[in-house]
Design a protein around this motif. Structure first.
Motif, PDB file in Angstrom:
ATOM      1  N   THR A 447       2.776  84.015  13.846  1.00  0.00           N
ATOM      2  CA  THR A 447       2.908  82.815  14.677  1.00  0.00           C
ATOM      3  C   THR A 447       3.062  83.180  16.151  1.00  0.00           C
ATOM      4  O   THR A 447       2.628  82.436  17.020  1.00  0.00           O
ATOM      5  N   THR A 448       3.632  84.351  16.440  1.00  0.00           N
ATOM      6  CA  THR A 448       3.704  84.799  17.833  1.00  0.00           C
ATOM      7  C   THR A 448       2.312  85.102  18.386  1.00  0.00           C
ATOM      8  O   THR A 448       1.990  84.731  19.513  1.00  0.00           O
ATOM      9  N   SER A 451      -0.537  81.392  17.768  1.00  0.00           N
ATOM     10  CA  SER A 451       0.420  80.272  17.676  1.00  0.00           C
ATOM     11  C   SER A 451      -0.190  79.035  17.018  1.00  0.00           C
ATOM     12  O   SER A 451       0.520  78.211  16.474  1.00  0.00           O
ATOM     13  N   ARG A 452      -1.508  78.915  17.035  1.00  0.00           N
ATOM     14  CA  ARG A 452      -2.126  77.756  16.396  1.00  0.00           C
ATOM     15  C   ARG A 452      -2.757  78.099  15.047  1.00  0.00           C
ATOM     16  O   ARG A 452      -3.438  77.275  14.436  1.00  0.00           O
TER      17      ARG A 452
ATOM     18  N   THR B 448      10.070  88.151  20.166  1.00  0.00           N
ATOM     19  CA  THR B 448      10.042  87.558  18.811  1.00  0.00           C
ATOM     20  C   THR B 448      11.051  88.245  17.901  1.00  0.00           C
ATOM     21  O   THR B 448      11.762  87.598  17.138  1.00  0.00           O
TER      22      THR B 448
END
Lengths: 465, 465
Positions: A447-448, A451-452, B448
């Motif tokens: 997700t880092t 992100s989409r 993160t």
């Protein structure tokens, strides 16, 4: 109605690099399924890293999921698509950019076919050691994205060990370019290892610098046999020490494989008699055919006297060696004997392999829907392949067999995939070898960096938990 | 006034595991600076992974920065502290948990000293190949956290290549445990590579599974000389192919080093006459002393005839070999000849080394404050060390020399650190070998995984940009 962002991609790259509609359905997502039309909104053929960056930048803004296609030989469903995705096809980025003989490196675009790399470097007596059956189709980008293994991992390591530099485009179009030719680099996090083996979920590989080795001048092979798995381990240590650095293959076949591969119909002569439990094919890649062969023969003699092995046959010619290797490599012979075949590429500590495989064979023997099964593998790497022939292809039976093979691996400290990856096929079973904390950390990284969630969405792990 | 969260740590772990006040100042942050009192709020001695997790969980909640201490031999300032930090000292987690001879693995806690691992595995004719000068002090956790190199990287790889499993505690106390003994594992992202070489900024390593090799039965060494750097490269390829798999060292000394190391005061005899530009020490680790030595001699004979090399001396005894290696390894002899010494461990493509070092020598020769300089290195790995002796230790002069050495590396595709890491000393120069995009990605990963920036804060990169 073509969506606005697809039109934007066409405008940016030029319509000659974009396939739409029926042209998409003429393509496919796996070389074994060329009759299945490709599901996708569009197929894009970038010619440069900047093209890839432009496409991803538009896709990121529009939350457009993307699947990258290389040689389409992946065995875990990593290249599968759905109708909402677009495909970035790397086949036109297929240039060898630089071959540096002094530094023993080759810099390639990710669409170069593995076999082409072999052909190029061998002209200069160099070797890129990654080799496997699909090398005539597999593209180097996919080889890197899946951290491919193959037949010489014991000596040279997986793909990961042979990558010096990498250029990758991130989900938002950012280009991370580090095409260095250096073997040692401790300047901050070694980012390339994030992308190697991440199956296209963290970035799109566009270029790589590969480390080359000197091409060996000799190749010696032998088949040996034993009945006790402890001897398989003891002989590995003996021959590894004895051949000092040149041992490159230590491939185990259970007797049922050895028999199937040397049955009269295959036209492959059996190098050793039937009746042993284990057959091991060993290979040394050295510098002097005569000396290396003699050394191997002396070592086998010693191992026979010490009863580490019960029988041995040394290849006496190149043709011999090819026939030896067909017994291990020509897996199509086994596949042809299987119906509804189910494949595995697990790994576990070498000390556990004997008992584990015995117990799996016992269980499989008791399942009426299992017609036949085979096991062989890169045993020095702890990597075993199963092929299982079944009366039907029902999901229930597939799941049942998956559980039989995978469930014991948790306690044994093994892996559900030594080589092929998780893709979409093994997602359910990832938890048998990775903890919740590990999977959660993978998800944080995903997700880092994306992100989409547009890159190979829901491969390896689901994007949302 | 002791802060509440320090008291909480004491309560959770027991006060016997926590040092405060004067007891802290009796410690130090580097083994070369034992006279400099340690700056820190407290020193914690965990006995278990759970202890480490408890400490980090409390530190994370309280935004308490932490520095991990191993053997304190790091050369880049990675173990430096300030008075606001607490130190987690791993020295009491020093158990060898399991030595599995069949799988050729050893499972160790991170406080085990590297030399103890060597001693343990060599009893069973096995080898953990990472070796370097500080192995009697360096702890394996630090070896892994800095991806240490050393003298046998060419054959066996950096530390990264020899780690099979890792247990790490994240900044918030989450334990990521994957102590597998398997060589091949493509089940999702290979998380261990994030921690290896990240200098304690992403997690605290608590345990590791190390891959062992068969201990070689022979060791052959020779010194050769040449005047042309192209011959250094050509002879590497020749001897690598000829020794097929057993070449383990290819160490280059420029003549000024060779002379300094064999000057009368050192009591080390010179194996070759002075007057050549390059001296290379080669090592083969094989299986048969007599055969391997003979092969080496034949190859050197051939190389002399072909004029790949101009002179050669082969070691004829164990004592000889030790003296040969002192010429390369006993760097203290050089350090003793230096004032205000400045050290480098850069890497660059092997084809560029000759020209690059010539030009550096030319520049250094023209700087009045430079008294003397030496260069040697693991040239097969592209890794060169400089030692520079200066009339003073001013920051201006240090910066000036840093720029001389580092600036050309950008265009040459080199690295400001092949081995030692970035730590705090080389942060300014990271940009000479890593792009803004790479550094930004490092920062994203750091934030993160350590959202409050408590782990080795501002080492490698500043936590906030």
């Amino acid at each position: 109605m073509i969506e606005a962002h697809i039109i934007e991609i066409e405008k940016k790259l030029g319509s000659n690099k974009v396939l739409l509609g029926d042209k998409v359905r003429e393509r496919y997502s796996h070389i074994w399924e060329t009759d299945k039309p490709l599901l996708a909104k569009a197929v894009i053929f970038p010619l440069s890293t900047q093209d890839v960056s432009d496409v991803l930048s538009i896709c990121h803004k529009n939350q457009q999921p993307v699947v990258v296609h290389g040689g389409l030989t992946n065995l875990a469903g990593s290249t599968e698509t759905n109708a909402d995705e677009i495909v970035i096809c790397m086949e036109k980025m297929n240039a060898i950019e630089e071959f540096d003989i002094s530094s023993r490196t080759i810099t390639v675009q990710s669409g170069v076919i593995l076999e082409s790399i072999h052909q190029e470097v061998e002209k200069k007596d160099l070797l890129f050691p990654i080799n496997f059956g699909a090398e005539g189709s597999a593209q180097i980008g996919g080889v890197i994205a899946t951290n491919a293994g193959g037949l010489r991992v014991f000596r040279y390591g997986m793909t990961r060990n042979l990558i010096l530099g990498l250029e990758v485009v991130l989900a938002d179009g950012t280009i991370i370019s580090s095409l260095k030719k250096i073997i040692k680099d401790n300047s901050g996090y070694d980012l390339k290892h994030l992308f190697i083996g991440s199956e296209g979920t963290l970035g799109v590989i566009t270029k790589a610098v590969l480390r080359l080795q000197q091409k060996p001048k000799s190749r010696s092979s032998a088949f040996v046999a034993m009945n006790d798995f402890n001897k398989v381990i003891a002989f590995l240590k003996f021959i590894d020490a004895g051949l000092a650095g040149i041992l490159s293959g230590y491939e185990l076949l259970w007797e049922r494989n050895f028999k199937a591969m040397t049955a009269p119909a295959t036209n492959i002569p059996k190098p050793l008699p039937y009746g042993y439990k284990y057959y091991v094919l060993i290979e040394g890649l050295g510098s002097n055919q005569e000396q290396d062969q003699q050394k191997l023969e002396e070592l086998l003699e010693e191992a026979l006297i010490d009863e580490l092995i019960l029988d041995a046959a040394v290849s006496q010619s190149v043709k011999h060696t090819e026939l030896f290797w067909r017994i291990r490599e020509d897996v199509d012979i086994l596949v042809d004997q299987c119906n509804n075949v189910q494949n595995f590429d697990i790994s576990l500590p070498i000390s556990e392999i004997g008992t584990y495989v015995d117990s799996i064979f016992d269980i499989l023997n008791k399942i009426p829907e299992v017609e036949n099964f085979f096991a062989h593998g890169h045993v020095a790497d702890g990597n075993i392949h199963f092929l299982i022939s079944k009366t039907n292809n029902s999901q229930d039976l597939t799941d049942k067999i998956n559980k039989i093979i995978y469930a014991p691996l948790t306690d044994l400290g093994g892996s559900v995939s030594a080589e092929h990856g998780i893709g979409s096929h093994k997602k359910t079973y990832l938890k048998f070898c990775r903890s919740n904390e590990e999977i959660q950390l993978m998800r944080s990284i995903k997700t880092t960096m994306d992100s989409r969630g547009i890159l190979n969405r829901d491969k390896i792990i689901n994007y949302h938990s």
